[in-house]
Design an enzyme around this catalytic site. Sequence first.
Site, PDB file in Angstrom:
ATOM      1  N   ALA A   6      28.674  33.296  31.794  1.00  0.00           N
ATOM      2  CA  ALA A   6      27.557  32.352  31.848  1.00  0.00           C
ATOM      3  C   ALA A   6      28.052  30.914  31.865  1.00  0.00           C
ATOM      4  CB  ALA A   6      26.621  32.582  30.660  1.00  0.00           C
TER       5      ALA A   6
ATOM      6  N   TRP B  89      39.856  25.271  42.412  1.00  0.00           N
ATOM      7  CA  TRP B  89      40.862  25.474  43.453  1.00  0.00           C
ATOM      8  C   TRP B  89      41.937  24.394  43.441  1.00  0.00           C
ATOM      9  CZ3 TRP B  89      35.674  24.507  44.662  1.00  0.00           C
ATOM     10  CH2 TRP B  89      35.383  23.222  45.148  1.00  0.00           C
TER      11      TRP B  89
ATOM     12  N   HIS C 131      46.825  36.119  46.414  1.00  0.00           N
ATOM     13  CA  HIS C 131      46.386  37.487  46.690  1.00  0.00           C
ATOM     14  C   HIS C 131      47.483  38.272  47.405  1.00  0.00           C
ATOM     15  CE1 HIS C 131      42.362  36.855  45.338  1.00  0.00           C
ATOM     16  NE2 HIS C 131      41.917  36.206  46.392  1.00  0.00           N
TER      17      HIS C 131
ATOM     18  N   TRP D  15      46.123  27.765  45.875  1.00  0.00           N
ATOM     19  CA  TRP D  15      46.620  29.006  46.459  1.00  0.00           C
ATOM     20  C   TRP D  15      48.002  28.819  47.073  1.00  0.00           C
ATOM     21  CZ3 TRP D  15      44.235  33.485  45.560  1.00  0.00           C
ATOM     22  CH2 TRP D  15      42.938  33.405  45.040  1.00  0.00           C
TER      23      TRP D  15
ATOM     24  N   TYR E 166      40.374  43.662  34.580  1.00  0.00           N
ATOM     25  CA  TYR E 166      39.043  43.056  34.469  1.00  0.00           C
ATOM     26  C   TYR E 166      38.249  43.753  33.369  1.00  0.00           C
ATOM     27  CZ  TYR E 166      34.685  41.061  36.466  1.00  0.00           C
ATOM     28  OH  TYR E 166      33.512  40.385  36.687  1.00  0.00           O
TER      29      TYR E 166
ATOM     30  N   MET F 141      30.995  29.841  33.018  1.00  0.00           N
ATOM     31  CA  MET F 141      31.596  29.580  34.325  1.00  0.00           C
ATOM     32  C   MET F 141      30.526  29.399  35.393  1.00  0.00           C
ATOM     33  SD  MET F 141      34.984  31.987  34.604  1.00  0.00           S
ATOM     34  CE  MET F 141      35.346  31.263  36.213  1.00  0.00           C
TER      35      MET F 141
ATOM     36  N   ARG G 201      41.374  45.620  38.881  1.00  0.00           N
ATOM     37  CA  ARG G 201      39.953  45.922  38.674  1.00  0.00           C
ATOM     38  C   ARG G 201      39.610  47.242  39.346  1.00  0.00           C
ATOM     39  NH1 ARG G 201      34.715  42.256  40.682  1.00  0.00           N
ATOM     40  NH2 ARG G 201      33.213  43.137  39.203  1.00  0.00           N
TER      41      ARG G 201
ATOM     42  N   ARG H 186      28.414  36.281  41.090  1.00  0.00           N
ATOM     43  CA  ARG H 186      27.194  37.058  41.298  1.00  0.00           C
ATOM     44  C   ARG H 186      26.707  37.728  40.028  1.00  0.00           C
ATOM     45  NH1 ARG H 186      25.902  42.321  43.136  1.00  0.00           N
ATOM     46  NH2 ARG H 186      28.103  42.865  43.048  1.00  0.00           N
ATOM     47  N   LYS H 187      27.481  38.676  39.492  1.00  0.00           N
ATOM     48  CA  LYS H 187      27.050  39.413  38.299  1.00  0.00           C
ATOM     49  C   LYS H 187      28.091  39.375  37.187  1.00  0.00           C
ATOM     50  CE  LYS H 187      23.823  42.744  40.349  1.00  0.00           C
ATOM     51  NZ  LYS H 187      23.507  44.187  40.502  1.00  0.00           N
TER      52      LYS H 187
END
EC number: 2.8.2.2
Length: 338
Positions: free
Chosen positions: A244, A95, A122, A100, A207, A246, A144, A271-272
């Site tokens: 992985a 960050w 954003h 931002w 993405y 990151m 995405r 998360r995934k």
Amino acid sequence: MDGPQPRALWSSSEKNVSEMSWNFGGEYFRYKGIPFPVGMYSPESLSLAENTSNVRDDDIFIVTYPKSGTNWMIEIVCLILKDGDPSWIRSEPIWQRAPWCETIISAFNVLDRPSPRIMSSHLPIELFTKAFFSSKAKVIYVGRNPRDVVVSLYYYSKIAGQLKDPGTPDQFLQNFLKGEVQFGSWFDHIKGWIRMQNQENFLFITYEELQQDLRGSVQRICEFLGRPLGEEALSSVVAHSAFAAMKANTMSNYSLLPASLLDHRQGEFLRKGISGDWKNHFTVAQSEAFDSVYREQMHGVQRFPWDTSEEDSSPDGQPDPEPSPSPASDDPNPGSSQ
């Protein structure tokens, strides 16, 4: 502006986000009709982002709708600017590397950052920094699959202190489809920004493209930025921006943030990092409801990598006995994808 009055929680001179005291209430206010979380943003910070003249021709803006790959792109661009050397991404929080534009701690308040600056946003195009449009600065916009976005945003809303509790999956899905979530409508956001595609200082990438061909995508980004890399440097960018890598990097996985901002007990920020996870969460009825709104909102708009016959149909199999199962029920570590 309507809704709760935002409060400034820090002075613009404070930079160490990981050591600040955060007091969020999960309330939103509206700025020009779009919802923003109280405490993280304010009318003043949004106005500054919109109206500042502090834009340089070599600035690089990474723009996304939330949960669309922002941090992945930040990591890639940081590595490209350092010719694949991972020292920077291992020594400075993400960050701070790409602050931002629109938060109360605004990138535009830090005037002495060396060029080229990387900044994140954003913001929808109608609220974006006006000075950008008369500059040579560049925007990389990451899109995405919105089905995956809504799943990731649901999990993120469960751990992020500044966001409203998402409620049930059905409630959150309906709010998402109506644009009643932070930063408003996904549909309006992407339709607004893709109008820039014919501009030479704008790159649209998804993405899904990053996942399918990270090396080729990095080469596209290098070409757009005018920073060609040799094979060794290119391989280093790909290796160190992998999910992985990151997730293992404390400077990139947001584990340094206080629990008041991200409740790490409830799950991990990264998360995934996959595509298609929505199929593990949507019921047939939810998928059909989503597709109906998607077709209406995106009629006449270009096709994207997720616009296949498979994605336009309901997930395989029958819905679970519960009409709206909680997405958290099948994931022991709820969090948010990149």
